[in-house]
Design an enzyme around this catalytic site. Structure first.
Site, mmCIF file in Angstrom:
data_model
loop_
_atom_site.group_PDB
_atom_site.id
_atom_site.type_symbol
_atom_site.label_atom_id
_atom_site.label_comp_id
_atom_site.label_asym_id
_atom_site.label_seq_id
_atom_site.Cartn_x
_atom_site.Cartn_y
_atom_site.Cartn_z
ATOM 1 N N GLY A 31 -2.371 -12.447 -8.022
ATOM 2 C CA GLY A 31 -0.986 -12.155 -7.678
ATOM 3 C C GLY A 31 -0.823 -10.872 -6.890
ATOM 4 O O GLY A 31 -1.768 -10.346 -6.325
ATOM 5 N N TYR A 32 0.435 -10.381 -6.850
ATOM 6 C CA TYR A 32 0.816 -9.263 -5.994
ATOM 7 C C TYR A 32 0.402 -9.624 -4.562
ATOM 8 O O TYR A 32 -0.341 -8.912 -3.889
ATOM 9 C CB TYR A 32 0.151 -7.970 -6.460
ATOM 10 C CG TYR A 32 0.970 -6.741 -6.115
ATOM 11 C CD1 TYR A 32 2.192 -6.511 -6.737
ATOM 12 C CD2 TYR A 32 0.547 -5.829 -5.164
ATOM 13 C CE1 TYR A 32 2.969 -5.402 -6.417
ATOM 14 C CE2 TYR A 32 1.307 -4.712 -4.837
ATOM 15 C CZ TYR A 32 2.508 -4.511 -5.468
ATOM 16 O OH TYR A 32 3.265 -3.415 -5.145
ATOM 17 N N HIS A 37 -4.111 -12.940 0.868
ATOM 18 C CA HIS A 37 -3.878 -14.159 0.073
ATOM 19 C C HIS A 37 -3.186 -15.221 0.934
ATOM 20 O O HIS A 37 -3.547 -16.397 0.893
ATOM 21 C CB HIS A 37 -2.951 -13.860 -1.120
ATOM 22 C CG HIS A 37 -3.473 -12.842 -2.087
ATOM 23 N ND1 HIS A 37 -2.810 -11.677 -2.364
ATOM 24 C CD2 HIS A 37 -4.584 -12.835 -2.864
ATOM 25 C CE1 HIS A 37 -3.474 -10.981 -3.282
ATOM 26 N NE2 HIS A 37 -4.571 -11.651 -3.590
ATOM 27 N N GLY A 147 -11.736 -15.244 -0.126
ATOM 28 C CA GLY A 147 -11.807 -14.282 0.974
ATOM 29 C C GLY A 147 -13.170 -13.612 1.052
ATOM 30 O O GLY A 147 -13.753 -13.256 0.026
ATOM 31 N N SER A 186 -4.593 -5.499 -3.102
ATOM 32 C CA SER A 186 -3.489 -5.166 -4.017
ATOM 33 C C SER A 186 -3.635 -3.726 -4.491
ATOM 34 O O SER A 186 -2.654 -3.080 -4.841
ATOM 35 C CB SER A 186 -3.506 -6.098 -5.228
ATOM 36 O OG SER A 186 -3.512 -7.437 -4.807
ATOM 37 N N ARG A 187 -4.870 -3.216 -4.539
ATOM 38 C CA ARG A 187 -5.102 -1.862 -5.056
ATOM 39 C C ARG A 187 -4.784 -0.769 -4.029
ATOM 40 O O ARG A 187 -4.755 0.409 -4.391
ATOM 41 C CB ARG A 187 -6.555 -1.708 -5.522
ATOM 42 C CG ARG A 187 -6.859 -2.516 -6.782
ATOM 43 C CD ARG A 187 -8.209 -2.159 -7.364
ATOM 44 N NE ARG A 187 -8.403 -2.716 -8.692
ATOM 45 C CZ ARG A 187 -9.080 -3.835 -8.955
ATOM 46 N NH1 ARG A 187 -9.654 -4.501 -7.976
ATOM 47 N NH2 ARG A 187 -9.195 -4.273 -10.187
HETATM 48 P P1 AMP Z 1 -7.380 -11.212 -5.807
HETATM 49 O O1 AMP Z 1 -5.935 -11.514 -6.038
HETATM 50 O O2 AMP Z 1 -7.644 -9.810 -5.369
HETATM 51 O O3 AMP Z 1 -8.266 -11.687 -6.918
HETATM 52 O O4 AMP Z 1 -7.813 -12.106 -4.538
HETATM 53 C C1 AMP Z 1 -7.618 -13.490 -4.511
HETATM 54 C C2 AMP Z 1 -8.337 -14.051 -3.303
HETATM 55 O O5 AMP Z 1 -7.820 -13.450 -2.122
HETATM 56 C C3 AMP Z 1 -9.851 -13.773 -3.333
HETATM 57 O O6 AMP Z 1 -10.534 -14.894 -2.838
HETATM 58 C C4 AMP Z 1 -9.966 -12.606 -2.380
HETATM 59 O O7 AMP Z 1 -11.234 -12.509 -1.761
HETATM 60 C C5 AMP Z 1 -8.899 -12.936 -1.355
HETATM 61 N N1 AMP Z 1 -8.505 -11.726 -0.626
HETATM 62 C C6 AMP Z 1 -8.116 -10.536 -1.157
HETATM 63 N N2 AMP Z 1 -7.892 -9.632 -0.168
HETATM 64 C C7 AMP Z 1 -8.147 -10.269 0.996
HETATM 65 C C8 AMP Z 1 -8.104 -9.864 2.367
HETATM 66 N N3 AMP Z 1 -7.767 -8.642 2.741
HETATM 67 N N4 AMP Z 1 -8.458 -10.779 3.294
HETATM 68 C C9 AMP Z 1 -8.829 -12.047 2.937
HETATM 69 N N5 AMP Z 1 -8.874 -12.467 1.672
HETATM 70 C C10 AMP Z 1 -8.548 -11.609 0.703
#
Ligand code: AMP
Length: 281
Positions: A31-32, A37, A147, A186-187
């Site tokens: 999320g966020y 995403h 990602g 998100s961070r």
């Molecule tokens: P997270 O919410 O951080 O667990 O990320 C969910 C998905 O979004 C994961 O597959 C991440 O690799 C992808 N993701 C996060 N940041 C990016 C970004 N800047 N570019 C592409 N994919 C991303």
């Protein structure tokens, strides 16, 4: 767009979708939501009939001292963005339904999870593979989108799906960046203005490494890593967790650069740990 919290309810919907022979595209997230995403969701929209996005901040992938409690959450905003990009099912389970008290089963990929982020975040990938397996079982996607930003996660999840014979195609999409090159995360919102400025050095260091390999034919990983270290350490808020150059096939460190390598790093900027990577052929 349907918002679903209940596991049985989404499993029943999945059955109906499968019965109609429609394909399911799945984007697991914490999320966020941000443009990284959304790029995954948009691709899923193009390639599959029904797009499922999960929003679940997974406690088992955070260490005791990590930021689980403070991890940014904004479900109302996530709903709006998901609707805008055409998500069909938004799955938002509660922690106690994904991990009831009697939950005892974990999924662990060996070896690949020992290096890079696995070395500084013990247990992290065990949490990731456990939740992704559970989500794959619930959603039964034809294609799941991840990602490149989380490069090691990609390797680990692919290996897990292969080893456990999970019938899902895993697609990897490029890292989406801010204008100045910082990988969107998100961070990033944890950073104060000065830290945010200094955070640019992660991608600067990666770009310099690529330049050294491509333009200067520098194939010594030690020298490249030292240059990257200097670029990062010019910034007083940074503390390097790791800089590694590894073989794209097995994530093992390379002695000399040849073939396709992954250059990956994790750096603390103030109290925030950020990761980034590029591949170079
Ligand atoms: P997270 O919410 O951080 O667990 O990320 C969910 C998905 O979004 C994961 O597959 C991440 O690799 C992808 N993701 C996060 N940041 C990016 C970004 N800047 N570019 C592409 N994919 C991303």
């Amino acid at each position: 767009m349907k918002i679903i919290k209940n596991i049985n309810q989404i499993q029943n919907l999945v059955k109906k979708i499968k019965y109609k022979n429609k394909t399911i595209g799945f984007v697991p997230t914490m999320g966020y939501l941000h443009d990284g995403h959304l790029s995954l969701i948009k691709k899923a929209k193009l390639e599959t009939d029904v797009v499922v996005v999960s929003i679940f901040v997974n406690p088992t992938q955070f260490g005791y001292t990590e930021d689980y409690a403070n991890y940014p959450r904004n479900f109302d905003r996530d709903i709006k963005l998901s609707k805008k990009v055409g998500v069909n099912l938004l799955f938002h389970p509660e922690v106690k339904s994904m991990y009831p008290d009697e939950h005892l089963t974990y999924v662990e990929v060996e070896r690949l999870t020992q290096s890079l982020c696995g070395a500084s975040r013990p247990g992290h990938f065990r949490g990731v593979t456990t939740i992704v397996t559970k989500l794959f079982n619930i959603v039964q996607p034809d294609i799941a989108y991840f990602g490149q930003k989380d490069a090691q996660q990609v390797y680990v999840v692919k290996k897990m799906a292969k080893d456990l014979n999970i019938s899902v195609k895993i697609k990897i999409l490029p890292t989406i960046r801010e204008k100045d090159g910082l990988a969107i995360s998100s961070r990033n919102g944890y950073l104060n203005p000065e830290e945010r400025k200094q955070a640019r050095c992660l991608y600067q260091a990666l770009k310099e490494a690529r330049k050294l390999i491509k333009n200067k034919c520098e194939y010594n990983p030690g020298k490249i890593k030292r240059t990257m270290q200097k670029i990062i350490e010019r910034n007083n808020k940074t503390k390097i967790d790791y800089i590694e150059i590894v073989d794209c096939k097995n994530l093992e460190p390379v002695k000399k650069i040849k073939g396709k390598v992954l250059i990956a790093l994790a750096v603390h900027i103030g109290n925030t740990r950020l990761i980034d990577n590029i591949t170079v052929k």
